[in-house]
Design a protein around this motif. Structure first.
Motif, PDB file in Angstrom:
ATOM      1  N   GLY A 182      -6.245  19.222  32.600  1.00 44.55           N
ATOM      2  CA  GLY A 182      -5.247  19.769  33.510  1.00 44.55           C
ATOM      3  C   GLY A 182      -3.838  19.581  32.985  1.00 44.55           C
ATOM      4  N   ASN A 183      -3.555  18.401  32.437  1.00 44.29           N
ATOM      5  CA  ASN A 183      -2.228  18.157  31.886  1.00 44.29           C
ATOM      6  C   ASN A 183      -1.949  19.030  30.678  1.00 44.29           C
ATOM      7  OD1 ASN A 183      -1.609  16.227  33.814  1.00 44.29           O
ATOM      8  ND2 ASN A 183      -2.137  14.487  32.525  1.00 44.29           N
ATOM      9  N   ALA A 184      -2.996  19.290  29.886  1.00 47.58           N
ATOM     10  CA  ALA A 184      -2.822  20.169  28.720  1.00 47.58           C
ATOM     11  C   ALA A 184      -2.420  21.574  29.158  1.00 47.58           C
ATOM     12  CB  ALA A 184      -4.110  20.219  27.902  1.00 47.58           C
ATOM     13  N   ARG A 185      -3.074  22.069  30.200  1.00 50.28           N
ATOM     14  CA  ARG A 185      -2.705  23.402  30.705  1.00 50.28           C
ATOM     15  C   ARG A 185      -1.262  23.425  31.183  1.00 50.28           C
ATOM     16  NH1 ARG A 185      -7.583  22.521  33.564  1.00 50.28           N
ATOM     17  NH2 ARG A 185      -9.384  23.462  32.499  1.00 50.28           N
ATOM     18  N   GLU A 186      -0.864  22.389  31.924  1.00 50.84           N
ATOM     19  CA  GLU A 186       0.504  22.329  32.431  1.00 50.84           C
ATOM     20  C   GLU A 186       1.513  22.258  31.281  1.00 50.84           C
ATOM     21  OE1 GLU A 186       1.479  22.779  35.364  1.00 50.84           O
ATOM     22  OE2 GLU A 186      -0.258  22.396  36.643  1.00 50.84           O
ATOM     23  N   MET A 187       1.176  21.475  30.265  1.00 48.05           N
ATOM     24  CA  MET A 187       2.077  21.303  29.138  1.00 48.05           C
ATOM     25  C   MET A 187       2.275  22.617  28.385  1.00 48.05           C
ATOM     26  SD  MET A 187       1.684  18.551  26.056  1.00 48.05           S
ATOM     27  CE  MET A 187       1.028  19.639  24.799  1.00 48.05           C
ATOM     28  N   VAL A 188       1.183  23.302  28.108  1.00 46.98           N
ATOM     29  CA  VAL A 188       1.282  24.580  27.403  1.00 46.98           C
ATOM     30  C   VAL A 188       2.035  25.599  28.254  1.00 46.98           C
ATOM     31  CG1 VAL A 188      -0.046  26.520  26.465  1.00 46.98           C
ATOM     32  CG2 VAL A 188      -0.780  24.159  26.030  1.00 46.98           C
ATOM     33  N   THR A 189       1.776  25.596  29.558  1.00 42.33           N
ATOM     34  CA  THR A 189       2.493  26.508  30.454  1.00 42.33           C
ATOM     35  C   THR A 189       3.993  26.231  30.419  1.00 42.33           C
ATOM     36  OG1 THR A 189       0.562  26.694  31.907  1.00 42.33           O
ATOM     37  CG2 THR A 189       2.697  27.314  32.836  1.00 42.33           C
ATOM     38  N   ASP A 190       4.375  24.959  30.441  1.00 41.30           N
ATOM     39  CA  ASP A 190       5.795  24.597  30.379  1.00 41.30           C
ATOM     40  C   ASP A 190       6.435  25.093  29.084  1.00 41.30           C
ATOM     41  OD1 ASP A 190       6.170  23.351  32.841  1.00 41.30           O
ATOM     42  OD2 ASP A 190       5.546  21.390  32.107  1.00 41.30           O
ATOM     43  N   VAL A 191       5.736  24.917  27.966  1.00 44.23           N
ATOM     44  CA  VAL A 191       6.292  25.327  26.670  1.00 44.23           C
ATOM     45  C   VAL A 191       6.453  26.846  26.622  1.00 44.23           C
ATOM     46  CG1 VAL A 191       5.832  25.420  24.192  1.00 44.23           C
ATOM     47  CG2 VAL A 191       5.423  23.302  25.458  1.00 44.23           C
ATOM     48  N   ARG A 202       9.270  32.992  34.100  1.00 40.06           N
ATOM     49  CA  ARG A 202       8.228  33.115  33.067  1.00 40.06           C
ATOM     50  C   ARG A 202       6.995  32.317  33.454  1.00 40.06           C
ATOM     51  NH1 ARG A 202      12.833  33.144  29.427  1.00 40.06           N
ATOM     52  NH2 ARG A 202      12.817  30.861  29.364  1.00 40.06           N
ATOM     53  N   ARG A 203       7.191  31.152  34.059  1.00 40.34           N
ATOM     54  CA  ARG A 203       6.050  30.338  34.471  1.00 40.34           C
ATOM     55  C   ARG A 203       5.201  31.082  35.493  1.00 40.34           C
ATOM     56  NH1 ARG A 203       4.853  24.823  34.193  1.00 40.34           N
ATOM     57  NH2 ARG A 203       3.174  24.257  35.625  1.00 40.34           N
ATOM     58  N   ALA A 204       5.839  31.750  36.426  1.00 43.77           N
ATOM     59  CA  ALA A 204       5.098  32.500  37.446  1.00 43.77           C
ATOM     60  C   ALA A 204       4.256  33.599  36.804  1.00 43.77           C
ATOM     61  CB  ALA A 204       6.070  33.084  38.462  1.00 43.77           C
ATOM     62  N   ARG A 205       4.808  34.291  35.822  1.00 39.80           N
ATOM     63  CA  ARG A 205       4.053  35.349  35.145  1.00 39.80           C
ATOM     64  C   ARG A 205       2.866  34.768  34.380  1.00 39.80           C
ATOM     65  NH1 ARG A 205       9.309  37.333  33.883  1.00 39.80           N
ATOM     66  NH2 ARG A 205       9.129  36.579  31.733  1.00 39.80           N
ATOM     67  N   ILE A 206       3.073  33.620  33.730  1.00 43.17           N
ATOM     68  CA  ILE A 206       1.995  32.990  32.974  1.00 43.17           C
ATOM     69  C   ILE A 206       0.876  32.550  33.911  1.00 43.17           C
ATOM     70  CG2 ILE A 206       1.410  30.971  31.559  1.00 43.17           C
ATOM     71  CD1 ILE A 206       4.399  31.177  30.559  1.00 43.17           C
ATOM     72  N   GLU A 207       1.227  31.966  35.049  1.00 42.51           N
ATOM     73  CA  GLU A 207       0.219  31.499  35.996  1.00 42.51           C
ATOM     74  C   GLU A 207      -0.541  32.661  36.621  1.00 42.51           C
ATOM     75  OE1 GLU A 207       2.655  29.108  38.511  1.00 42.51           O
ATOM     76  OE2 GLU A 207       2.226  27.246  37.407  1.00 42.51           O
ATOM     77  N   ASP A 208       0.092  33.835  36.707  1.00 41.69           N
ATOM     78  CA  ASP A 208      -0.595  35.012  37.239  1.00 41.69           C
ATOM     79  C   ASP A 208      -1.644  35.550  36.266  1.00 41.69           C
ATOM     80  OD1 ASP A 208       0.740  35.007  39.631  1.00 41.69           O
ATOM     81  OD2 ASP A 208       2.263  36.471  39.029  1.00 41.69           O
ATOM     82  N   ASP A 209      -1.462  35.267  34.973  1.00 38.18           N
ATOM     83  CA  ASP A 209      -2.398  35.738  33.951  1.00 38.18           C
ATOM     84  C   ASP A 209      -3.497  34.692  33.784  1.00 38.18           C
ATOM     85  OD1 ASP A 209      -3.752  36.791  31.810  1.00 38.18           O
ATOM     86  OD2 ASP A 209      -1.972  37.154  30.589  1.00 38.18           O
ATOM     87  N   ARG A 210      -4.460  34.737  34.669  1.00 39.23           N
ATOM     88  CA  ARG A 210      -5.500  33.704  34.699  1.00 39.23           C
ATOM     89  C   ARG A 210      -6.294  33.674  33.392  1.00 39.23           C
ATOM     90  NH1 ARG A 210      -8.309  32.971  40.577  1.00 39.23           N
ATOM     91  NH2 ARG A 210      -6.412  32.543  41.752  1.00 39.23           N
ATOM     92  N   GLY A 211      -6.530  32.501  32.904  1.00 42.14           N
ATOM     93  CA  GLY A 211      -7.305  32.323  31.684  1.00 42.14           C
ATOM     94  C   GLY A 211      -6.483  32.369  30.413  1.00 42.14           C
ATOM     95  N   LEU A 212      -5.225  32.805  30.489  1.00 45.47           N
ATOM     96  CA  LEU A 212      -4.403  32.935  29.287  1.00 45.47           C
ATOM     97  C   LEU A 212      -4.242  31.596  28.580  1.00 45.47           C
ATOM     98  CD1 LEU A 212      -2.419  34.376  27.360  1.00 45.47           C
ATOM     99  CD2 LEU A 212      -0.597  33.833  29.019  1.00 45.47           C
ATOM    100  N   VAL A 213      -3.835  30.573  29.310  1.00 46.25           N
ATOM    101  CA  VAL A 213      -3.544  29.280  28.685  1.00 46.25           C
ATOM    102  C   VAL A 213      -4.811  28.660  28.103  1.00 46.25           C
ATOM    103  CG1 VAL A 213      -2.797  26.917  29.153  1.00 46.25           C
ATOM    104  CG2 VAL A 213      -1.479  28.844  30.055  1.00 46.25           C
ATOM    105  N   ASP A 214      -5.927  28.706  28.846  1.00 44.72           N
ATOM    106  CA  ASP A 214      -7.181  28.153  28.324  1.00 44.72           C
ATOM    107  C   ASP A 214      -7.603  28.889  27.057  1.00 44.72           C
ATOM    108  OD1 ASP A 214      -8.095  26.109  30.355  1.00 44.72           O
ATOM    109  OD2 ASP A 214      -7.770  27.827  31.656  1.00 44.72           O
ATOM    110  N   GLN A 215      -7.457  30.194  27.059  1.00 44.69           N
ATOM    111  CA  GLN A 215      -7.829  30.978  25.879  1.00 44.69           C
ATOM    112  C   GLN A 215      -6.956  30.618  24.677  1.00 44.69           C
ATOM    113  OE1 GLN A 215      -7.593  35.206  26.512  1.00 44.69           O
ATOM    114  NE2 GLN A 215      -8.495  35.712  24.530  1.00 44.69           N
TER     115      GLN A 215
END
Length: 352
Positions: free
Chosen positions: A61-70, A291-304
């Motif tokens: 979970g922290n990894a996802r948050e970290m990548v999203t922040d970057v 930008r964070r809102a757009r990234i969170e709307d794209d489900r699966g992007l960060v995990d991929q």
């Protein structure tokens, strides 16, 4: 490599804050367009100070948050390779091969290690924490990183990497580039409590993901000049966290200089200074929130991104470890033993 490589990253211990931004993220955003960029999610480094089952369970979970922040800070996902350190066991192999190229007294002179032990409540230095700079060298050298943007705390670590790379190349041949350290314009940012640098463990942070109301609340509670009991008392600007933040995040220089002049003269209250800082910080953070809102709307992007980046990085690291073992002669040692065993086996079979 036709394009120089950059290696940077963070430990997955929670969401990133303004201290991370000024210490390294701003440089990453600026530099990642010029370099082939690898972003490490350094969960093995996290284990040096946080290694309970609960800590480890929070890594994903922290990894996802970290990548999203970057990404929200402005890094282009098409120009960045994100990878999970613990998913590449060959990094540990390289760490083992490099650890004999540096001495214990040299590591003990790295100033930040004792601070890390103290901040995490360690009475004694764990072996892994003492070897933190060696593992960091393995991180940088495993992808043959040539540029490393870091905050002040990690500058000494990168110097250890440079020493290890030179020593390896002198002993075994030119395998590694000597990485260049790029320090931030603002080395560190004091926390909202004014007592120490911004740190998640101290709870004195303003997160990149904080909403506007949270930012305003934190700013209004910031430490200022403790000797200033009324607005008409001349105040001290130097060392005042509120003005330190104005200097970094408020682009209206005329406003900042006016506030400083009036503060020194006892003609402005802390409330007005803080209100204007909250406005400046929220103006700075608004594009990051969008930008964070757009990234969170794209489900699966960060995990991929993490999965694809980890698989790509592991291929690179395997190649590097193979080169290292070959340069050191380790592959030939086993090959000699195996060939002798095969010849002996054939001789025994032929005598029957």
């Amino acid at each position: 490599m036709s394009v120089a490589r950059m290696l940077t990253g963070d430990r997955p211990t929670g969401r990133l804050h303004l201290g991370h931004y000024v210490g390294s993220i701003a440089n990453r955003v600026r530099l990642h367009q010029r370099y082939e960029s690898f972003f490490i999610i350094a969960d093995l480094h996290m284990l040096t100070t946080r290694n309970t089952r609960e800590d480890i369970e929070r890594v994903a979970g922290n990894a996802r948050e970290m990548v999203t922040d970057v990404l929200a800070a402005g890094v282009d996902p098409a120009r960045a390779t994100f990878y999970l350190q613990s998913a590449i066991p060959e990094v540990g192999d390289l760490n083992t091969l490099l650890q004999n190229l540096v001495t214990v007294p040299r590591l003990e002179r790295v100033p930040s290690l004792k601070d890390m032990a103290r901040d995490s409540g360690k009475e004694e230095m764990p072996y892994g924490l003492l070897g933190y700079p060696v593992l960091q060298a393995a991180d940088i050298l495993c992808v043959k990183g040539q540029v490393v943007p870091v905050g002040r705390d990690n500058a000494a670590h990168v110097e250890v990497t440079r020493e290890i790379a030179r020593r390896f190349n002198n002993l075994y041949g030119p395998v590694f580039p000597i990485p260049e350290l790029i320090q931030a314009d603002t080395p560190s940012l004091v926390g909202t409590d004014g007592a120490a640098k911004m740190s998640k463990s101290r709870g004195n942070t303003i997160l990149l993901s904080d909403d506007a109301a949270t930012v305003r609340r934190k700013v209004m509670g910031m430490y200022t000049d403790p000797n200033r009991v009324r607005a008409d008392v001349p105040g001290r600007v130097e060392g005042n966290p509120v003005f330190a933040y104005h200097d970094v995040f408020n682009p209206d220089r005329a406003q900042v200089e006016d506030l400083k002049e009036r503060y020194r003269g006892g003609r402005v209250g802390d409330v007005e200074v803080k209100e204007k800082l909250a406005v400046a910080l929220n103006r700075f953070l608004d594009p990051i929130r969008e930008r964070r809102a757009r990234i969170e709307d794209d489900r699966g992007l960060v995990d991929q991104l993490i999965v694809e980046g980890t698989e790509r990085t592991r291929r690179e690291v395997r190649q590097t470890v193979t080169e290292v073992r070959r340069a050191m002669g380790l592959t030939s040692a086993y090959t000699q033993v195996r060939r002798r065993a095969e010849r002996a086996g054939r001789a025994v079979a032929g005598s029957r």
